[in-house]
Structures are given as structure tokens and as C-alpha cells.
Design a protein around this motif. Structure first.
Motif, PDB file in Angstrom:
ATOM      1  N   GLU A 170       0.884  -1.317  -0.020  1.00  0.00           N
ATOM      2  CA  GLU A 170       0.061  -0.053  -0.024  1.00  0.00           C
ATOM      3  C   GLU A 170       0.903   1.373   0.091  1.00  0.00           C
ATOM      4  O   GLU A 170       0.607   2.217  -0.635  1.00  0.00           O
ATOM      5  CB  GLU A 170      -0.893   0.017   1.242  1.00  0.00           C
ATOM      6  CG  GLU A 170      -1.937  -1.117   1.080  1.00  0.00           C
ATOM      7  CD  GLU A 170      -2.580  -1.468   2.516  1.00  0.00           C
ATOM      8  OE1 GLU A 170      -2.585  -0.717   3.255  1.00  0.00           O
ATOM      9  OE2 GLU A 170      -3.368  -2.816   2.303  1.00  0.00           O
ATOM     10  N   ARG A 219       1.576   4.273  -3.033  1.00  0.00           N
ATOM     11  CA  ARG A 219       1.482   5.702  -2.915  1.00  0.00           C
ATOM     12  C   ARG A 219       2.669   6.321  -3.594  1.00  0.00           C
ATOM     13  O   ARG A 219       2.747   7.451  -4.133  1.00  0.00           O
ATOM     14  CB  ARG A 219       1.238   6.002  -1.315  1.00  0.00           C
ATOM     15  CG  ARG A 219       0.130   5.808  -0.584  1.00  0.00           C
ATOM     16  CD  ARG A 219      -0.092   6.422   0.510  1.00  0.00           C
ATOM     17  NE  ARG A 219       0.757   5.560   1.474  1.00  0.00           N
ATOM     18  CZ  ARG A 219       0.477   4.499   2.331  1.00  0.00           C
ATOM     19  NH1 ARG A 219      -0.610   3.987   2.016  1.00  0.00           N
ATOM     20  NH2 ARG A 219       1.168   3.948   3.096  1.00  0.00           N
ATOM     21  N   ASN A 267      -2.721   2.476  -7.776  1.00  0.00           N
ATOM     22  CA  ASN A 267      -3.610   2.158  -6.621  1.00  0.00           C
ATOM     23  C   ASN A 267      -3.627   0.816  -6.272  1.00  0.00           C
ATOM     24  O   ASN A 267      -2.751   0.027  -6.734  1.00  0.00           O
ATOM     25  CB  ASN A 267      -5.142   2.350  -7.044  1.00  0.00           C
ATOM     26  CG  ASN A 267      -5.418   4.027  -7.190  1.00  0.00           C
ATOM     27  OD1 ASN A 267      -5.514   4.753  -6.213  1.00  0.00           O
ATOM     28  ND2 ASN A 267      -5.760   4.177  -8.551  1.00  0.00           N
ATOM     29  N   GLY A 300      -3.036   6.523  -5.775  1.00  0.00           N
ATOM     30  CA  GLY A 300      -2.294   6.758  -4.432  1.00  0.00           C
ATOM     31  C   GLY A 300      -3.111   6.272  -3.488  1.00  0.00           C
ATOM     32  O   GLY A 300      -2.872   6.330  -2.303  1.00  0.00           O
ATOM     33  N   ASN A 301      -4.020   5.607  -3.619  1.00  0.00           N
ATOM     34  CA  ASN A 301      -5.286   5.145  -2.685  1.00  0.00           C
ATOM     35  C   ASN A 301      -5.290   3.482  -2.617  1.00  0.00           C
ATOM     36  O   ASN A 301      -4.754   2.951  -3.389  1.00  0.00           O
ATOM     37  CB  ASN A 301      -6.597   5.541  -3.197  1.00  0.00           C
ATOM     38  CG  ASN A 301      -6.908   6.843  -3.154  1.00  0.00           C
ATOM     39  OD1 ASN A 301      -7.021   7.413  -2.010  1.00  0.00           O
ATOM     40  ND2 ASN A 301      -7.033   7.710  -4.021  1.00  0.00           N
TER      41      ASN A 301
END
Length: 236
Positions: free
Chosen positions: A151, A155, A167, A224-225
Motif C-alpha cells: 500500500e 502511494r 492504486n 495513490g489510494n
């Protein structure tokens, strides 16, 4: 000129990857499928028809990953759900459930994006796959750390590779081939436990996870989520 878009899915012969491939081909996009098993890849391509092509690939082998993308057409998107790994307790000190896990799940996706980069369109979308243990671990600290790292990678890549969007899909327990192939005495208690842990009281379907991945591929304002498709598990 054809408006057909091509999406690469490494891990597209089963589970969430295959469900996404079906959604993409159903709307007349082309999919480039990667999988480790030649037999499964052949049957998958036959089922998907002329909108699919593919080749075998081992994401833990960088030369294999580079070969997969070597003559690929311009790609509108990339999804990387393929991973085979073991989890375990920190106290065990086992390489298989720590360093090898990172090789299989983190570094394989990291280097897959790097290998795909020359083939990605300027407005392409990349979707990595982590897991809800990043937020709410239940044992297996290396597994939780690996998902968190993915994750964070999404980002970081979103910043460096912009305007390419990056993402991460973070699923919870999903009623996939991975679980269905396990003995009932292992699968059913795990499903029962998951029903206690999440808000929707059931595992996700591969169709629901594929729908989430497709949303991340398509939504041009998302980058970036991390999208948690976990039935509310991370809220409990």
C-alpha cells in the motif's frame, strides 16, 4: 483506428484476475493474461476467446517477467494479483514465511510494474494487490507488513509515475479457488471465523473483488489510494 484497450493481468487464469479478465473482455477490451501453468493458461485463453492472449510467467523471476512484457502492445492498465506464499508466526523464524513471502508478494509486484513501464500508456492505470491484514493483523506479522508495504508502494509509485495512476486493492477473505481447493475442515472454520470478524457476515465473491479492481482501473481521479474490499473487516 481501433479504440480497443489492452490490459495485462498477471494471475489472470483463476480467482480475482480471471473474474476481471471476463469483465474486460465482456466490454470488448483485450486482455494479456499471465499465469504459471501452461495448461490452465491454455484453457483460460480458449474460454475468453479472441479478446485474450497470454503467456506463461513466473513473477518471482525477473527475467520471466521481462519476457512477458517484451513484445506487449501499449497497455492501458496492469493488475498483479498473482502470488503464492506461506504465512506463519514471527517466533518460528522461518524464511518461508518472512523473506520468501516478501519475494512472492511484494517484490514480484514491484518488479512487474518496473518491467511493464515501457509498455504502459501515459494515462495507464496500475492496480497492485495487498490484503486487509495491513490494517488489522491476526498473527503472521510478516504478512501484515508485506501488505502494508504494498500500500505504501502504491502511494510512492503514484507520485513518481504520474500521470500514470497507481492504486492498491486490499481484499479480505474471498470465496475463491484458493479457498475452495482447500479441505472443507480448513475452509469452513475459516469462513465461520471471518463471518464473526466482518460487518457483512460473509466472505467476498471474486466478482465483487474484480468489480473493485475494475473501478480502480477506470476511475481517472483515483491514484495513490488503497481500496479495502473487506466487508467492513477493518472497521471492527
Amino acid at each position: 483506428m481501433s479504440n480497443t484497450r489492452t490490459y495485462a493481468i498477471i494471475g489472470g487464469t483463476a480467482g480475482i484476475g480471471l473474474a476481471l479478465a471476463r469483465k474486460l473482455t465482456a466490454r470488448s477490451d483485450h486482455v494479456l493474461i499471465g499465469g504459471r501453468s501452461p495448461d490452465r493458461l491454455e484453457s483460460t485463453l480458449a474460454a475468453l476467446g479472441s479478446s485474450a492472449s497470454g503467456r506463461t510467467v513466473d513473477m518471482t523471476d525477473r527475467s520471466s517477467t521481462h519476457a512477458f512484457f517484451a513484445d506487449a502492445p501499449e497497455l492501458s492498465g496492469l493488475f498483479t494479483p498473482a502470488a503464492s506464499y506461506q504465512t506463519g508466526a514471527f517466533r518460528d523464524g522461518a524464511r518461508e514465511t518472512s523473506e520468501d513471502l516478501f519475494d512472492a508478494k511484494f517484490w514480484s509486484q514491484y518488479w512487474a510494474v518496473h518491467a511493464a513501464l515501457p509498455r504502459l500508456a501515459a494515462d495507464a492505470s496500475v492496480v497492485l494487490m495487498s490484503g486487509a491484514a495491513s490494517i488489522r493483523p491476526i498473527g503472521a506479522p510478516a504478512y501484515a507488513a508485506c501488505n502494508s508495504a504494498l500500500e505504501g508502494l502504491a502511494r510512492g509509485l503514484a507520485l513518481e509515475l504520474s500521470p500514470i495512476r497507481v492504486n492498491c486493492l486490499s481484499p479480505g477473505t474471498t470465496d475463491s479457488d484458493l479457498w475452495r481447493d482447500r479441505p472443507a475442515e480448513i475452509r469452513e472454520p475459516a469462513y465461520a471465523y471471518w463471518r464473526e470478524l466482518c460487518l457483512v457476515r460473509r466472505p467476498a465473491t471474486v466478482e465483487e473483488q474484480a468489480h473493485a479492481a475494475l473501478f480502480l482501473l477506470d476511475n481517472t481521479n483515483m491514484t495513490g489510494n488503497t481500496l479495502f474490499c473487506d466487508g467492513g473487516y477493518t472497521l471492527r
